[in-house]
Motif scaffolding. Sequence first.
Motif, short mmCIF file in Angstrom:
data_model
loop_
_atom_site.label_atom_id
_atom_site.label_comp_id
_atom_site.label_asym_id
_atom_site.label_seq_id
_atom_site.Cartn_x
_atom_site.Cartn_y
_atom_site.Cartn_z
N ALA A 484 0.67 -1.16 0.19
CA ALA A 484 0.15 -0.25 -0.09
C ALA A 484 0.64 1.28 0.11
O ALA A 484 0.26 2.22 -0.47
N ASP A 485 2.06 1.34 0.44
CA ASP A 485 2.96 2.44 0.60
C ASP A 485 3.71 2.72 -0.66
O ASP A 485 3.68 3.91 -1.32
N THR A 486 4.29 1.55 -1.14
CA THR A 486 5.02 1.77 -2.35
C THR A 486 4.57 1.45 -3.66
O THR A 486 4.75 1.88 -4.67
N GLY A 487 3.18 0.79 -3.83
CA GLY A 487 2.54 0.49 -5.10
C GLY A 487 3.02 -0.62 -5.62
O GLY A 487 2.63 -1.23 -6.78
N LYS A 488 4.15 -1.31 -4.89
CA LYS A 488 4.82 -2.30 -5.80
C LYS A 488 4.07 -3.82 -5.48
O LYS A 488 3.67 -3.73 -4.11
N ILE A 489 4.26 -4.69 -6.28
CA ILE A 489 3.67 -6.06 -6.11
C ILE A 489 4.43 -6.65 -5.00
O ILE A 489 5.76 -6.88 -5.01
N ALA A 490 3.80 -7.07 -3.65
CA ALA A 490 4.21 -7.69 -2.62
C ALA A 490 4.48 -9.19 -2.69
O ALA A 490 5.06 -9.93 -2.12
N ALA A 491 3.52 -9.69 -3.37
CA ALA A 491 3.07 -11.18 -3.57
C ALA A 491 1.99 -11.52 -4.67
O ALA A 491 1.28 -10.75 -5.15
N GLY A 492 2.45 -12.64 -5.32
CA GLY A 492 1.38 -13.08 -6.58
C GLY A 492 2.25 -12.54 -7.66
O GLY A 492 3.48 -12.31 -7.63
N ALA A 517 3.75 -6.71 -16.91
CA ALA A 517 2.83 -6.02 -17.11
C ALA A 517 2.36 -5.20 -15.97
O ALA A 517 2.40 -3.70 -15.89
N LEU A 518 2.38 -5.78 -14.88
CA LEU A 518 2.13 -4.93 -13.72
C LEU A 518 3.19 -3.85 -13.34
O LEU A 518 3.06 -2.94 -12.54
N ALA A 519 4.52 -4.17 -13.45
CA ALA A 519 5.58 -3.62 -13.19
C ALA A 519 5.72 -2.33 -14.14
O ALA A 519 5.99 -1.16 -13.57
N GLU A 520 5.23 -2.28 -15.42
CA GLU A 520 5.17 -1.51 -16.21
C GLU A 520 4.12 -0.64 -15.78
O GLU A 520 4.25 0.61 -16.20
N ALA A 521 2.89 -0.82 -15.36
CA ALA A 521 1.93 -0.13 -14.79
C ALA A 521 2.27 0.64 -13.67
O ALA A 521 1.91 1.87 -13.68
N ALA A 522 3.12 0.18 -13.04
CA ALA A 522 3.54 0.90 -11.60
C ALA A 522 4.43 1.90 -12.00
O ALA A 522 4.48 3.10 -11.55
N ASP A 523 5.28 1.64 -13.12
CA ASP A 523 6.06 2.68 -13.53
C ASP A 523 5.54 3.59 -14.06
O ASP A 523 5.85 4.97 -14.05
N ARG A 524 4.53 3.67 -14.67
CA ARG A 524 3.66 4.72 -15.23
C ARG A 524 2.76 5.47 -14.43
O ARG A 524 2.02 6.39 -14.57
N GLY A 525 2.73 4.93 -13.21
CA GLY A 525 2.21 5.53 -12.17
C GLY A 525 0.64 5.26 -11.87
O GLY A 525 -0.14 5.85 -11.28
N VAL A 526 0.16 3.90 -12.38
CA VAL A 526 -0.97 3.34 -12.46
C VAL A 526 -1.19 2.85 -10.79
O VAL A 526 -0.41 2.04 -10.34
N THR A 527 -2.13 3.52 -10.18
CA THR A 527 -2.37 3.21 -8.85
C THR A 527 -3.92 2.67 -8.64
O THR A 527 -3.92 1.95 -7.43
N ASP A 528 -4.49 3.00 -9.26
CA ASP A 528 -6.02 2.67 -9.14
C ASP A 528 -6.26 1.09 -9.23
O ASP A 528 -5.75 0.48 -10.21
N TYR A 530 -8.80 -0.70 -9.84
CA TYR A 530 -9.62 -1.11 -11.10
C TYR A 530 -8.87 -1.10 -12.62
O TYR A 530 -8.94 -2.14 -13.11
N GLN A 531 -8.07 -0.26 -12.70
CA GLN A 531 -7.15 -0.12 -13.83
C GLN A 531 -6.18 -1.57 -13.73
O GLN A 531 -5.85 -2.14 -14.72
N LEU A 532 -5.33 -1.67 -12.36
CA LEU A 532 -4.79 -3.18 -12.48
C LEU A 532 -5.43 -4.26 -12.82
O LEU A 532 -4.73 -5.08 -13.38
N GLN A 533 -6.72 -4.28 -12.42
CA GLN A 533 -7.33 -5.54 -12.58
C GLN A 533 -7.76 -5.60 -13.98
O GLN A 533 -7.69 -6.69 -14.71
N GLN A 534 -8.04 -4.44 -14.84
CA GLN A 534 -7.63 -4.64 -16.13
C GLN A 534 -6.77 -4.87 -17.15
O GLN A 534 -6.75 -5.64 -18.00
N VAL A 535 -5.67 -4.53 -16.45
CA VAL A 535 -4.51 -4.84 -17.02
C VAL A 535 -4.00 -6.54 -17.01
O VAL A 535 -3.83 -7.22 -17.75
N ILE A 536 -4.63 -7.04 -15.72
CA ILE A 536 -4.40 -8.55 -15.43
C ILE A 536 -5.23 -9.12 -16.42
O ILE A 536 -4.85 -10.39 -17.03
#
Length: 561
Positions: A484-492, A517-528, A530-536
Motif C-alpha cells: 500500500a505504501d510503495t504500490g509495488k507487487i508484494a506477492a503473487g 505488465a504490472l511492473a510497467e503499470a507501476a512505472d507509469r504511475g497506475v495506482t487505481d 480497477y485499472q490494475l485489474q484490467q491490466v491483469i
Amino acid sequence: MSHPHPELNAPPVLQPGAVRVIALGGLGEVGRNMTVIEHAGRLLIVDCGVLFPEDHHPGIDLILPDFEYLKDRLQDIDAIVLTHGHEDHIGAVPYLLRLKSDIPVIGSQLTLALVEAKLKEHRIKPYTLTVAEGQRERLGVFDAEFIAVNHSIPDALAVFLRTPGGTLLCTGDFKMDQLPLDGRITDLRAFARLGEEGVDLFLTDSTNAEVPGFTTSEREIAPAIQNVFQTAQRRIIVASFSSHVHRIQQVLDAAQANGRKVAMVGRSMVRNMGIAAELGYLKVPEGVLVDLKKLGQLPDDKVVLVCTGSQGEPMAALSRMANRDHKIEVGEGDTVLLASSLIPGNENAVYRVINGLMRLGATVVHKGNAKVHVSGHASAGELLYCYNIVRPRNVMPIHGEWRMLVANAELAKKTGVPHSRVVLAENGIVVDLVDGRAQITGAVPAGFVYVDGSSVGGTTETLLKDRRILRDEGFITIIVVRDADTGKIAAGPEITARGFAEGQDVFDQVLPKLETALAEAADRGVTDSYQLQQVIRRVAGSWVGGKLRRRPMIIPIVIDA
C-alpha cells in the motif's frame, strides 16, 4: 428488455376507429403465446403463456412475455381470453395477475380449471368467466364469439372479435381431426359463417404450415399403443405432457384392455389428470387407477406408470429415471413410451434421455420408431381449407418459428390473399388495422423475461452470458497483493483455474507476462485497483486465448497490504 427492430420507431397514436394488434410472444418461437388487441383505448389479451428454456438459458426455469408495454395500461385491460389450457398459452397468467389481480380471465371449463389450480399455488383468486363454443360475450368494447376447435387438449376455442374498427379471427392452436377421441371437431361451419360476415384479420396457427397434407387422426395411433401394451414384458412407463388428456385416455383404455393398473407420477400430472377426471374430460375405467405407493404389491407385467418428461426436461420424472435419480428404477425388460412429438430445440435433451434409458436396459418406443404420437396442429392442407373457407381480407400468421410463419404466409398467398395483405411480424411489432387494411406501424419492447428461482425479470442477457462462459469456457482467478505504501507487487500473481483439461502448472507460463505488465503499470504511475485489474484481465485473457484457445471468465483481485 430488447427492442425487436431498431429501425422501427414507437407506434403513433392509434387512429380513431382503428384496431391495433401486438404479439408480445409466440412469433418466431413455439411458446410464450400472447397477443394484445387494442380498440378505442381499451385492451384485450388473447393467451398469456410461457416458453421453456433451452441449453443456452442455464439456470432459467421459465421465460415470460415482456409485460413492459402493459404496465402503465393495466386499467385499460378488459379481459384475458385463453384459447386452451396448454402451458405455452396459460403459464404466464399468474405473473400478469400479480400486476393486477382483478383482470377478468375468460376461457372454457377445462382451461379455467387448469388456470385456477395454477393461480391457487400463487395465492391469487381470479375473477373468471366460463364460456363454451357458440357463446357470445361483450368484453368491454370487444364483442367476442367462441368457436370450437380440435387440438391435443379438450375444450380448445378459437375467438372471433367484432369491433367497430374491424373483425379478427384468432384460431389459437387447432387442427381438423375428423374423428377426434372426444367427438368434438373444429367447427368449420362457424368458420364459413364468419367468412361470409367478413374477417378483416385472420390470425392463424403456423406450427405445421411446412408439413404437407393433413395431420393424422388421434385414433390412428391406438394400434401402436395397443401393440406396446401387448408386447411389453415388464413395466410400461408412459411419458406425456401433463395436459394431454386424449393421450392419457388412450393409455388408460389400453391398460384396462390388457389387465394393467396405472399410477400417475409427478405433481403436475396428478393435478391435471385429477381435474380432467373430475370435470368428465377424462373417463377413468373402474379400478384401473391406483396409488403409486401400492404398485410394489403388483407384478411388473401388470404395472403402467404415467409421468412427465417427454421433452427431456432435466427435473422431470423421466429424466431423473434415466439418470438413476428417481425412486423408480428403470431396468431390463421395462418399456418406455414417449407419447409426444419433439418441440423444436428439445431434440438433444430428449435423445440424451432415450440413450440413458436404453443403457439401463429399457426398450424405448418413440415417434421416430413407432406411430405413437400425432401433432395437435393443422398441416398445410388443413390451413388451405381454412383460408378458402374464411376468405380473410388480411392474414397475420402466428404461433411458430420464422420458417413456419413464412410457410403459412405462402399458403395464404396461394389461396388468393394479396401479398400486400399478408403481414409477417415478430414479437413487439405493431400491426394496425385501418379501413380494412393491416400494416406495420412501429414496434414496442418485447424481450425475454426470465423466471430464475424466486427472481422474475432480474436475470439479464449479460448474466446468462456469464453463466454460459462459466459452463463452457472455465474460470480463472488471479490474486495480486500490492504494498500500500510503495504500490509495488508484494506477492503473487497467484492463479487458480477451474474447468480446464490442462494441469495447473500450464498457467506458470503466463506469470512472467503478468509480472512485467504490472511492473510497467507501476512505472507509469497506475495506482487505481480497477485499472490494475484490467491490466491483469487483458494480459491473461490474451495469453489463454492464444495458448489454450479458450475465453474463460477471468476474475482479477488486487489486495492492498
